[in-house]
Design an enzyme around this catalytic site. Sequence first.
Site, PDB file in Angstrom:
ATOM      1  N   SER A   1       0.847  -1.195   0.000  1.00 20.90           N
ATOM      2  CA  SER A   1       0.000   0.000   0.000  1.00 20.90           C
ATOM      3  C   SER A   1       0.877   1.238   0.000  1.00 20.90           C
ATOM      4  O   SER A   1       1.641   1.479   0.946  1.00 20.90           O
ATOM      5  CB  SER A   1      -0.902   0.021   1.229  1.00 20.90           C
ATOM      6  OG  SER A   1      -1.505   1.290   1.351  1.00 20.90           O
TER       7      SER A   1
ATOM      8  N   HIS B   1      -1.503  -1.356  -4.012  1.00 18.00           N
ATOM      9  CA  HIS B   1      -2.754  -0.927  -3.383  1.00 18.00           C
ATOM     10  C   HIS B   1      -2.738   0.593  -3.236  1.00 18.00           C
ATOM     11  O   HIS B   1      -1.791   1.162  -2.677  1.00 18.00           O
ATOM     12  CB  HIS B   1      -2.868  -1.605  -2.016  1.00 18.00           C
ATOM     13  CG  HIS B   1      -4.159  -1.388  -1.315  1.00 18.00           C
ATOM     14  ND1 HIS B   1      -5.305  -2.101  -1.602  1.00 18.00           N
ATOM     15  CD2 HIS B   1      -4.495  -0.543  -0.307  1.00 18.00           C
ATOM     16  CE1 HIS B   1      -6.287  -1.712  -0.808  1.00 18.00           C
ATOM     17  NE2 HIS B   1      -5.823  -0.762  -0.004  1.00 18.00           N
TER      18      HIS B   1
ATOM     19  N   ASP C   1      -4.825   3.791  -1.800  1.00 17.49           N
ATOM     20  CA  ASP C   1      -5.887   4.182  -0.870  1.00 17.49           C
ATOM     21  C   ASP C   1      -6.393   5.574  -1.198  1.00 17.49           C
ATOM     22  O   ASP C   1      -5.664   6.553  -1.085  1.00 17.49           O
ATOM     23  CB  ASP C   1      -5.358   4.155   0.566  1.00 17.49           C
ATOM     24  CG  ASP C   1      -5.188   2.739   1.068  1.00 17.49           C
ATOM     25  OD1 ASP C   1      -6.167   1.972   0.992  1.00 17.49           O
ATOM     26  OD2 ASP C   1      -4.081   2.392   1.517  1.00 17.49           O
TER      27      ASP C   1
ATOM     28  N   MET D   1      -8.956   8.386  -0.156  1.00 15.47           N
ATOM     29  CA  MET D   1      -9.755   8.826   1.002  1.00 15.47           C
ATOM     30  C   MET D   1     -10.326  10.208   0.718  1.00 15.47           C
ATOM     31  O   MET D   1      -9.625  11.083   0.196  1.00 15.47           O
ATOM     32  CB  MET D   1      -8.873   8.868   2.242  1.00 15.47           C
ATOM     33  CG  MET D   1      -8.187   7.541   2.537  1.00 15.47           C
ATOM     34  SD  MET D   1      -7.292   7.594   4.087  1.00 15.47           S
ATOM     35  CE  MET D   1      -6.499   5.975   4.051  1.00 15.47           C
TER      36      MET D   1
ATOM     37  N   HIS E   1      -8.635   1.330  -3.670  1.00 17.96           N
ATOM     38  CA  HIS E   1      -9.557   1.152  -2.547  1.00 17.96           C
ATOM     39  C   HIS E   1     -10.213   2.497  -2.288  1.00 17.96           C
ATOM     40  O   HIS E   1      -9.573   3.405  -1.764  1.00 17.96           O
ATOM     41  CB  HIS E   1      -8.739   0.649  -1.343  1.00 17.96           C
ATOM     42  CG  HIS E   1      -9.496   0.543  -0.072  1.00 17.96           C
ATOM     43  ND1 HIS E   1      -8.861   0.408   1.155  1.00 17.96           N
ATOM     44  CD2 HIS E   1     -10.830   0.547   0.194  1.00 17.96           C
ATOM     45  CE1 HIS E   1      -9.766   0.328   2.105  1.00 17.96           C
ATOM     46  NE2 HIS E   1     -10.967   0.426   1.570  1.00 17.96           N
TER      47      HIS E   1
ATOM     48  N   MET F   1     -12.301   4.790  -0.366  1.00 13.21           N
ATOM     49  CA  MET F   1     -12.938   5.101   0.917  1.00 13.21           C
ATOM     50  C   MET F   1     -13.651   6.431   0.731  1.00 13.21           C
ATOM     51  O   MET F   1     -13.157   7.500   1.090  1.00 13.21           O
ATOM     52  CB  MET F   1     -11.874   5.151   2.025  1.00 13.21           C
ATOM     53  CG  MET F   1     -11.355   3.754   2.383  1.00 13.21           C
ATOM     54  SD  MET F   1      -9.758   3.756   3.216  1.00 13.21           S
ATOM     55  CE  MET F   1      -8.667   3.771   1.802  1.00 13.21           C
TER      56      MET F   1
ATOM     57  N   MET G   1     -11.539  -5.231   5.973  1.00 12.21           N
ATOM     58  CA  MET G   1     -10.703  -4.300   6.739  1.00 12.21           C
ATOM     59  C   MET G   1     -10.418  -4.879   8.121  1.00 12.21           C
ATOM     60  O   MET G   1     -11.339  -5.263   8.854  1.00 12.21           O
ATOM     61  CB  MET G   1     -11.406  -2.950   6.909  1.00 12.21           C
ATOM     62  CG  MET G   1     -11.675  -2.187   5.623  1.00 12.21           C
ATOM     63  SD  MET G   1     -10.210  -1.913   4.623  1.00 12.21           S
ATOM     64  CE  MET G   1      -9.172  -0.979   5.758  1.00 12.21           C
TER      65      MET G   1
ATOM     66  N   PHE H   1      -6.128   5.486   8.062  1.00 10.59           N
ATOM     67  CA  PHE H   1      -4.702   5.734   8.321  1.00 10.59           C
ATOM     68  C   PHE H   1      -3.912   4.443   8.199  1.00 10.59           C
ATOM     69  O   PHE H   1      -4.424   3.363   8.512  1.00 10.59           O
ATOM     70  CB  PHE H   1      -4.511   6.322   9.725  1.00 10.59           C
ATOM     71  CG  PHE H   1      -5.260   7.610   9.908  1.00 10.59           C
ATOM     72  CD1 PHE H   1      -4.686   8.826   9.514  1.00 10.59           C
ATOM     73  CD2 PHE H   1      -6.544   7.620  10.413  1.00 10.59           C
ATOM     74  CE1 PHE H   1      -5.395  10.020   9.635  1.00 10.59           C
ATOM     75  CE2 PHE H   1      -7.266   8.811  10.539  1.00 10.59           C
ATOM     76  CZ  PHE H   1      -6.685  10.005  10.149  1.00 10.59           C
ATOM     77  N   GLY H   2      -2.661   4.564   7.799  1.00 14.50           N
ATOM     78  CA  GLY H   2      -1.758   3.431   7.797  1.00 14.50           C
ATOM     79  C   GLY H   2      -1.151   3.245   9.181  1.00 14.50           C
ATOM     80  O   GLY H   2      -1.286   4.115  10.055  1.00 14.50           O
ATOM     81  N   GLY H   3      -0.511   2.124   9.365  1.00 10.98           N
ATOM     82  CA  GLY H   3       0.262   1.898  10.582  1.00 10.98           C
ATOM     83  C   GLY H   3      -0.539   1.638  11.843  1.00 10.98           C
ATOM     84  O   GLY H   3      -0.011   1.757  12.949  1.00 10.98           O
TER      85      GLY H   3
ATOM     86  N   ASP I   1      -6.823  -6.027   4.721  1.00  9.94           N
ATOM     87  CA  ASP I   1      -6.202  -4.695   4.688  1.00  9.94           C
ATOM     88  C   ASP I   1      -6.215  -4.087   6.085  1.00  9.94           C
ATOM     89  O   ASP I   1      -7.279  -3.812   6.640  1.00  9.94           O
ATOM     90  CB  ASP I   1      -7.016  -3.826   3.718  1.00  9.94           C
ATOM     91  CG  ASP I   1      -6.423  -2.447   3.501  1.00  9.94           C
ATOM     92  OD1 ASP I   1      -5.310  -2.178   3.977  1.00  9.94           O
ATOM     93  OD2 ASP I   1      -7.094  -1.637   2.827  1.00  9.94           O
ATOM     94  N   GLY I   2      -5.009  -3.876   6.611  1.00 14.64           N
ATOM     95  CA  GLY I   2      -4.889  -3.166   7.875  1.00 14.64           C
ATOM     96  C   GLY I   2      -4.095  -3.935   8.907  1.00 14.64           C
ATOM     97  O   GLY I   2      -4.510  -4.993   9.379  1.00 14.64           O
TER      98      GLY I   2
HETATM   99  C1  DX5 Z   1      -6.209   2.032   5.790  1.00 14.02           C
HETATM  100  C2  DX5 Z   1      -5.889   1.645   4.379  1.00 14.02           C
HETATM  101  C3  DX5 Z   1      -4.839   0.634   4.279  1.00 14.02           C
HETATM  102  C4  DX5 Z   1      -3.493   1.052   4.803  1.00 14.02           C
HETATM  103  C5  DX5 Z   1      -2.866  -0.160   5.411  1.00 14.02           C
HETATM  104  O1  DX5 Z   1      -7.333   2.822   5.790  1.00 14.02           O
HETATM  105  O2  DX5 Z   1      -7.028   1.146   3.729  1.00 14.02           O
HETATM  106  O3  DX5 Z   1      -4.705   0.137   2.951  1.00 14.02           O
HETATM  107  O4  DX5 Z   1      -2.638   1.561   3.822  1.00 14.02           O
HETATM  108  O5  DX5 Z   1      -1.718   0.232   6.050  1.00 14.02           O
HETATM  109  P1  DX5 Z   1      -1.020  -0.710   7.140  1.00 14.02           P
HETATM  110  O6  DX5 Z   1      -0.625  -1.960   6.437  1.00 14.02           O
HETATM  111  O7  DX5 Z   1       0.134   0.125   7.579  1.00 14.02           O
HETATM  112  O8  DX5 Z   1      -2.032  -0.958   8.230  1.00 14.02           O
HETATM  113 ZN    ZN Z   2      -6.683   0.143   1.725  1.00 21.54          ZN
END
Ligand code: DX5
Ligand code: ZN
Length: 225
Positions: free
Chosen positions: A10, A34, A36, A38, A67, A69, A137, A143-145, A175-176
């Site tokens: 991602s 991937h 994202d 948003m 993806h 969102m 999900m 958010f990532g991480g 994902d996540g």
């Molecule tokens: C979160 C995203 C994910 C995100 C995953 O809303 O949909 O795709 O990039 O990141 P990690 O793997 O760091 O949780």
């Molecule tokens: Zn995603």
Amino acid sequence: MPPPCRIAPSILSADFAALAEAIDRVAPVADLLHVDVMDGHFVPNLTIGPPVVAAIDRHTPLTLDCHLMMTNPGEFLEPFRAAGADWISVHVEVDDTADLLAEMVRLGVKAGLAINPETPFEALEPWLGSLDHVLVMTVHPGFGGQAFMAEVVPKIRAVAAAIDQGGYRAFVEVDGGIDAETIDAVAEAGATCFVAGNAVFGQADPAGAVRQLRAAADAACRGRT
Ligand code: DX5
Ligand code: ZN
């Protein structure tokens, strides 16, 4: 024979100021990328739109897994397709699922439905036979991480079992919070496609991280059969 495991880095966790280099580092080992998207409404964050997807598509032959969102994905399916999206997931929590899936088929993209952690399996059930992939999900999107939510694993299992029983073509993407520790549980539950942001682009060696994730996923998938 289980379906092949796919690893989808991602780009949300990549350095956006050096996106081309980040993509080049994982391209030899990634199955898809991937992306994202948003909108600041469906989730409390803003990321990228069709112009950036188009720039990525010009840069790499990798399959782009977008993806969305968004509260209004229907207004953007065509622009994202035109920009180079190969797979698109919209959320089951927004209305108009039937129309959105029909539009994705019309546009010739691989059609996916994403489902938030708190949304029950039953919301997906009627659509399973119409999908190319289900994006489950394992964090609250935005958010990532974030930390992996292990309580979602039974839903992954339910989705995978329903797909199996129905003889459907769809597969389960997760994902996540997916990393070398958590990937076993989701692979064992039936996921075959794994999105990873921080666990890839947050590492000094993103390509090595992808290889490590794939090895762990393959081992878990073998254990399932
Ligand atoms: C979160 C995203 C994910 C995100 C995953 O809303 O949909 O795709 O990039 O990141 P990690 O793997 O760091 O949780
Ligand atoms: Zn995603």
